[in-house]
Write a protein that holds these residues in place. Structure first.
Motif, PDB file in Angstrom:
ATOM      1  N   ASP A 181      56.099  -3.001 -47.333  1.00  0.00           N
ATOM      2  CA  ASP A 181      56.913  -3.506 -45.894  1.00  0.00           C
ATOM      3  C   ASP A 181      56.793  -5.131 -46.029  1.00  0.00           C
ATOM      4  O   ASP A 181      57.580  -5.723 -45.083  1.00  0.00           O
ATOM      5  CB  ASP A 181      56.553  -2.843 -44.845  1.00  0.00           C
ATOM      6  CG  ASP A 181      54.888  -2.701 -44.615  1.00  0.00           C
ATOM      7  OD1 ASP A 181      54.203  -3.052 -45.485  1.00  0.00           O
ATOM      8  OD2 ASP A 181      54.480  -2.390 -43.331  1.00  0.00           O
ATOM      9  N   GLU A 182      55.528  -5.799 -46.174  1.00  0.00           N
ATOM     10  CA  GLU A 182      55.203  -7.011 -46.274  1.00  0.00           C
ATOM     11  C   GLU A 182      55.866  -7.766 -47.377  1.00  0.00           C
ATOM     12  O   GLU A 182      55.928  -8.852 -47.241  1.00  0.00           O
ATOM     13  CB  GLU A 182      53.879  -7.365 -46.172  1.00  0.00           C
ATOM     14  CG  GLU A 182      53.023  -6.415 -45.107  1.00  0.00           C
ATOM     15  CD  GLU A 182      51.519  -6.744 -45.252  1.00  0.00           C
ATOM     16  OE1 GLU A 182      51.136  -7.972 -44.996  1.00  0.00           O
ATOM     17  OE2 GLU A 182      50.704  -5.863 -45.526  1.00  0.00           O
ATOM     18  N   VAL A 183      56.480  -7.081 -48.501  1.00  0.00           N
ATOM     19  CA  VAL A 183      56.760  -7.748 -49.710  1.00  0.00           C
ATOM     20  C   VAL A 183      58.377  -8.064 -49.495  1.00  0.00           C
ATOM     21  O   VAL A 183      58.610  -9.000 -49.794  1.00  0.00           O
ATOM     22  CB  VAL A 183      56.398  -6.798 -50.930  1.00  0.00           C
ATOM     23  CG1 VAL A 183      57.016  -7.244 -52.215  1.00  0.00           C
ATOM     24  CG2 VAL A 183      55.060  -6.803 -51.025  1.00  0.00           C
ATOM     25  N   THR A 184      59.003  -6.923 -49.168  1.00  0.00           N
ATOM     26  CA  THR A 184      60.274  -6.927 -49.009  1.00  0.00           C
ATOM     27  C   THR A 184      60.750  -8.079 -48.300  1.00  0.00           C
ATOM     28  O   THR A 184      60.650  -8.189 -47.061  1.00  0.00           O
ATOM     29  CB  THR A 184      60.870  -5.514 -48.610  1.00  0.00           C
ATOM     30  OG1 THR A 184      60.474  -4.477 -49.665  1.00  0.00           O
ATOM     31  CG2 THR A 184      62.670  -5.625 -48.417  1.00  0.00           C
ATOM     32  N   GLY A 185      61.857  -8.632 -48.973  1.00  0.00           N
ATOM     33  CA  GLY A 185      62.332  -9.987 -48.033  1.00  0.00           C
ATOM     34  C   GLY A 185      61.704 -11.422 -48.213  1.00  0.00           C
ATOM     35  O   GLY A 185      62.179 -12.164 -47.887  1.00  0.00           O
ATOM     36  N   HIS A 186      60.495 -11.229 -48.974  1.00  0.00           N
ATOM     37  CA  HIS A 186      59.657 -12.380 -49.076  1.00  0.00           C
ATOM     38  C   HIS A 186      59.366 -12.642 -50.556  1.00  0.00           C
ATOM     39  O   HIS A 186      58.295 -13.463 -51.041  1.00  0.00           O
ATOM     40  CB  HIS A 186      58.235 -12.166 -48.394  1.00  0.00           C
ATOM     41  CG  HIS A 186      58.682 -12.083 -46.940  1.00  0.00           C
ATOM     42  ND1 HIS A 186      59.107 -13.248 -46.070  1.00  0.00           N
ATOM     43  CD2 HIS A 186      58.383 -10.910 -46.158  1.00  0.00           C
ATOM     44  CE1 HIS A 186      59.016 -12.637 -44.635  1.00  0.00           C
ATOM     45  NE2 HIS A 186      59.130 -11.279 -44.742  1.00  0.00           N
ATOM     46  N   ILE A 187      59.911 -12.087 -51.485  1.00  0.00           N
ATOM     47  CA  ILE A 187      59.595 -12.058 -53.049  1.00  0.00           C
ATOM     48  C   ILE A 187      60.335 -13.418 -53.454  1.00  0.00           C
ATOM     49  O   ILE A 187      61.210 -13.732 -53.464  1.00  0.00           O
ATOM     50  CB  ILE A 187      60.085 -10.971 -53.680  1.00  0.00           C
ATOM     51  CG1 ILE A 187      59.652  -9.637 -53.288  1.00  0.00           C
ATOM     52  CG2 ILE A 187      59.986 -11.330 -55.207  1.00  0.00           C
ATOM     53  CD1 ILE A 187      60.150  -8.400 -53.987  1.00  0.00           C
ATOM     54  N   PRO A 188      59.372 -14.120 -53.989  1.00  0.00           N
ATOM     55  CA  PRO A 188      59.898 -15.404 -54.758  1.00  0.00           C
ATOM     56  C   PRO A 188      60.899 -15.213 -55.644  1.00  0.00           C
ATOM     57  O   PRO A 188      60.556 -14.304 -56.772  1.00  0.00           O
ATOM     58  CB  PRO A 188      58.416 -16.259 -55.121  1.00  0.00           C
ATOM     59  CG  PRO A 188      57.346 -15.704 -54.464  1.00  0.00           C
ATOM     60  CD  PRO A 188      57.797 -14.143 -54.016  1.00  0.00           C
ATOM     61  N   SER A 189      61.706 -16.166 -55.966  1.00  0.00           N
ATOM     62  CA  SER A 189      62.768 -16.103 -57.145  1.00  0.00           C
ATOM     63  C   SER A 189      62.138 -15.943 -58.463  1.00  0.00           C
ATOM     64  O   SER A 189      61.234 -16.735 -58.707  1.00  0.00           O
ATOM     65  CB  SER A 189      63.872 -17.164 -56.963  1.00  0.00           C
ATOM     66  OG  SER A 189      64.767 -17.161 -57.932  1.00  0.00           O
ATOM     67  N   GLY A 190      62.521 -14.949 -58.962  1.00  0.00           N
ATOM     68  CA  GLY A 190      62.077 -15.084 -60.606  1.00  0.00           C
ATOM     69  C   GLY A 190      60.936 -13.911 -60.711  1.00  0.00           C
ATOM     70  O   GLY A 190      60.312 -13.590 -61.764  1.00  0.00           O
ATOM     71  N   LEU A 191      60.445 -13.316 -59.571  1.00  0.00           N
ATOM     72  CA  LEU A 191      59.183 -12.529 -59.724  1.00  0.00           C
ATOM     73  C   LEU A 191      59.690 -11.062 -59.275  1.00  0.00           C
ATOM     74  O   LEU A 191      60.315 -10.813 -58.502  1.00  0.00           O
ATOM     75  CB  LEU A 191      58.311 -12.830 -58.450  1.00  0.00           C
ATOM     76  CG  LEU A 191      56.695 -12.177 -58.713  1.00  0.00           C
ATOM     77  CD1 LEU A 191      56.028 -12.690 -59.919  1.00  0.00           C
ATOM     78  CD2 LEU A 191      56.057 -12.422 -57.524  1.00  0.00           C
ATOM     79  N   LYS A 192      59.376 -10.266 -60.314  1.00  0.00           N
ATOM     80  CA  LYS A 192      59.581  -8.652 -60.063  1.00  0.00           C
ATOM     81  C   LYS A 192      58.507  -7.808 -59.536  1.00  0.00           C
ATOM     82  O   LYS A 192      57.330  -7.998 -60.294  1.00  0.00           O
ATOM     83  CB  LYS A 192      60.186  -7.879 -61.146  1.00  0.00           C
ATOM     84  CG  LYS A 192      60.654  -6.411 -61.114  1.00  0.00           C
ATOM     85  CD  LYS A 192      61.435  -6.080 -62.353  1.00  0.00           C
ATOM     86  CE  LYS A 192      62.143  -4.599 -61.770  1.00  0.00           C
ATOM     87  NZ  LYS A 192      62.924  -4.185 -63.065  1.00  0.00           N
ATOM     88  N   VAL A 193      58.443  -7.356 -58.634  1.00  0.00           N
ATOM     89  CA  VAL A 193      57.367  -6.578 -57.851  1.00  0.00           C
ATOM     90  C   VAL A 193      57.488  -5.111 -57.983  1.00  0.00           C
ATOM     91  O   VAL A 193      58.215  -4.690 -57.685  1.00  0.00           O
ATOM     92  CB  VAL A 193      57.224  -6.824 -56.285  1.00  0.00           C
ATOM     93  CG1 VAL A 193      56.131  -6.305 -56.002  1.00  0.00           C
ATOM     94  CG2 VAL A 193      57.157  -8.576 -56.093  1.00  0.00           C
ATOM     95  N   PHE A 194      56.330  -4.525 -58.876  1.00  0.00           N
ATOM     96  CA  PHE A 194      56.170  -3.122 -59.051  1.00  0.00           C
ATOM     97  C   PHE A 194      55.380  -2.608 -57.732  1.00  0.00           C
ATOM     98  O   PHE A 194      54.465  -3.131 -57.380  1.00  0.00           O
ATOM     99  CB  PHE A 194      55.830  -2.740 -60.376  1.00  0.00           C
ATOM    100  CG  PHE A 194      56.568  -3.037 -61.553  1.00  0.00           C
ATOM    101  CD1 PHE A 194      57.619  -2.392 -61.965  1.00  0.00           C
ATOM    102  CD2 PHE A 194      56.266  -4.479 -62.096  1.00  0.00           C
ATOM    103  CE1 PHE A 194      58.682  -2.850 -62.889  1.00  0.00           C
ATOM    104  CE2 PHE A 194      56.990  -4.689 -63.014  1.00  0.00           C
ATOM    105  CZ  PHE A 194      58.045  -3.985 -63.604  1.00  0.00           C
ATOM    106  N   ALA A 195      55.756  -1.447 -57.127  1.00  0.00           N
ATOM    107  CA  ALA A 195      55.239  -0.813 -56.375  1.00  0.00           C
ATOM    108  C   ALA A 195      54.169   0.227 -56.848  1.00  0.00           C
ATOM    109  O   ALA A 195      54.777   1.182 -57.329  1.00  0.00           O
ATOM    110  CB  ALA A 195      55.922  -0.123 -55.021  1.00  0.00           C
ATOM    111  N   VAL A 196      53.019   0.386 -56.827  1.00  0.00           N
ATOM    112  CA  VAL A 196      51.749   1.323 -57.201  1.00  0.00           C
ATOM    113  C   VAL A 196      51.160   1.976 -56.296  1.00  0.00           C
ATOM    114  O   VAL A 196      50.599   1.251 -55.471  1.00  0.00           O
ATOM    115  CB  VAL A 196      51.172   0.336 -58.546  1.00  0.00           C
ATOM    116  CG1 VAL A 196      52.059   0.036 -59.505  1.00  0.00           C
ATOM    117  CG2 VAL A 196      50.292  -0.819 -57.745  1.00  0.00           C
ATOM    118  N   LYS A 197      50.876   2.985 -56.492  1.00  0.00           N
ATOM    119  CA  LYS A 197      49.929   3.967 -55.773  1.00  0.00           C
ATOM    120  C   LYS A 197      48.644   4.248 -56.453  1.00  0.00           C
ATOM    121  O   LYS A 197      47.501   4.465 -55.742  1.00  0.00           O
ATOM    122  CB  LYS A 197      50.576   5.366 -55.144  1.00  0.00           C
ATOM    123  CG  LYS A 197      51.871   5.136 -54.430  1.00  0.00           C
ATOM    124  CD  LYS A 197      52.343   6.656 -54.134  1.00  0.00           C
ATOM    125  CE  LYS A 197      53.543   6.552 -52.926  1.00  0.00           C
ATOM    126  NZ  LYS A 197      54.040   7.820 -52.779  1.00  0.00           N
TER     127      LYS A 197
END
Length: 379
Positions: A336-352
């Motif tokens: 919820d804090e990540v979405t909308g704030h990811i720098p261009s060129g970075l892919k963010v994986f969600a891990v539990k």
């Protein structure tokens, strides 16, 4: 010839020069300028009741204890050392990320610094009381964060060794009892928690889950070992928000089969746990865990491999991007804090879990598509 009378020779009486009053608009304008100068001076000098989070140094868990991008140092030491075991060559990076804090209760930033941070995407402004609870000194906070770092390193070693199939003693131990809680007078500090309602308790998260499943309506049968003697006690948990508690602070005690040494000074908090675990696994495993890629990440971890949320994740994403990373492992609970704030060129994986992170590593190693892996949406 010109003739003058006496009157003609007398000087004319002088008249005072006419005073020119400035226009009202000019007066108002200069008043605003003066007020602005005073306000600027106040903002520059008066401390604000906030602190500023900004990207901090980045460290490669496969490299040395020197920050990524710093000049080579003859004093640099390997960040992870496993002296008695065979270790394997690594490549690329598994970067852990930090956040630098501008300000503390003893030295607050100015209003100008705070205003500037508001408009900088890589920074965050937080009330000082949220970071340093009232009554907590800077020294106390530093000491607490240092202990959290030590505990996170132990949990990371446990998570890595468990994933690699090592067996060794690891116990859930009562480290604190809250006065007046259901556990007060029933459990003691130092008790080892073995079972809840007959189900084995391998870690603190399982203990929480089993107590929640028991609920607050009936006693839970808790198997313990005290001074080498096994017994069963009954405690009725009480509700605390969405979960239930018995009023203890539980922690882990490990007896590792060999030494794993982590060298990282002047960094506190528990958020590097996941990346420590991945770095240890990479060093103890043949091949290149990350496929030689540059991967960054953050998140707490426990001995059962559960990845937990952390603070400052937006600043850490910018630190990862600036350090040259394209891939980022984020706790799913931080999305919820990540979405909308990811720098261009970075892919963010969600891990539990650690298994989720290893699935990303496997895809990168095999150069397979990462499309099906869970991610934090970009927007």
């Amino acid at each position: 010839m010109t003739l003058f009378t006496d009157d003609d020779l007398r000087p004319e009486p002088s008249t005072p020069p006419e005073r020119i009053r400035p226009k009202r608009s000019v007066i108002v304008g200069w008043s605003f300028v003066g007020a602005a100068l005073v306000l600027t001076l106040v903002l520059a000098l008066v401390p604000a009741p906030y602190v500023i989070e900004q990207p901090g140094p980045v460290f490669n868990t496969l490299g040395t204890d020197q920050p990524v991008g710093s000049p080579p140092s003859k004093d640099a030491k390997p960040l992870i050392t496993i002296p008695s075991q065979t270790t394997y060559p690594t490549a690329g990076s598994l970067d852990l990320l930090t956040v630098s804090l501008v300000g503390n209760p003893d030295s607050l930033p100015s209003w100008i610094e705070v205003a500037s941070a508001w408009f900088t995407p890589s920074k965050a402004v937080l009330p000082v009381d949220d970071v340093f609870p009232p009554g907590t000194t800077t020294q106390q906070s530093d000491k607490e964060n240092a202990q959290l770092m030590v505990d996170s390193q132990q949990d990371a070693i446990a998570a890595a060794l468990n994933d690699l199939g090592y067996t060794y003693p690891q116990e859930v131990v009562v480290k604190q009892i809250i006065k007046g809680s259901p556990a007060d007078g029933v459990l003691r500090v130092g008790d080892e928690v073995i079972t809840v309602n007959g189900v084995h308790v391998p870690g603190v998260q399982t203990l929480r889950d089993l107590l929640k499943a028991n609920g607050a309506a009936k006693p839970a049968k808790i198997g313990i070992v005290r001074d080498g003697v096994a017994s069963t006690v009954e405690i009725t948990p009480e509700k605390s928000g969405p979960t239930v508690i018995v009023g203890i602070g539980a922690g882990m005690h490990y007896t590792f089969p060999f030494d794993v040494m982590i060298q990282l000074n002047n960094v506190g908090g528990p958020s590097a746990g996941q990346m420590f675990a991945l770095g240890i696994i990479d060093k103890l495993s043949p091949g290149k865990l990350n496929g030689g890629e540059h991967v960054a990440g953050t998140g707490t971890i426990d001995n059962e491999g559960n990845v937990g949320p952390i603070g400052g994740i937006r600043q850490k994403m910018y630190a990862a991007k600036d350090a040259g990373n394209s891939w980022f492992l984020a706790p799913q609970s931080n999305c919820d804090e990540v979405t909308g704030h990811i720098p261009s060129g970075l892919k963010v994986f969600a891990v539990k879990t650690l298994d989720d992170s290893l699935a990303v590593m496997k895809a990168l190693t095999s150069h397979a598509s990462t499309t099906g892996l869970p991610t934090c949406p970009a927007s």
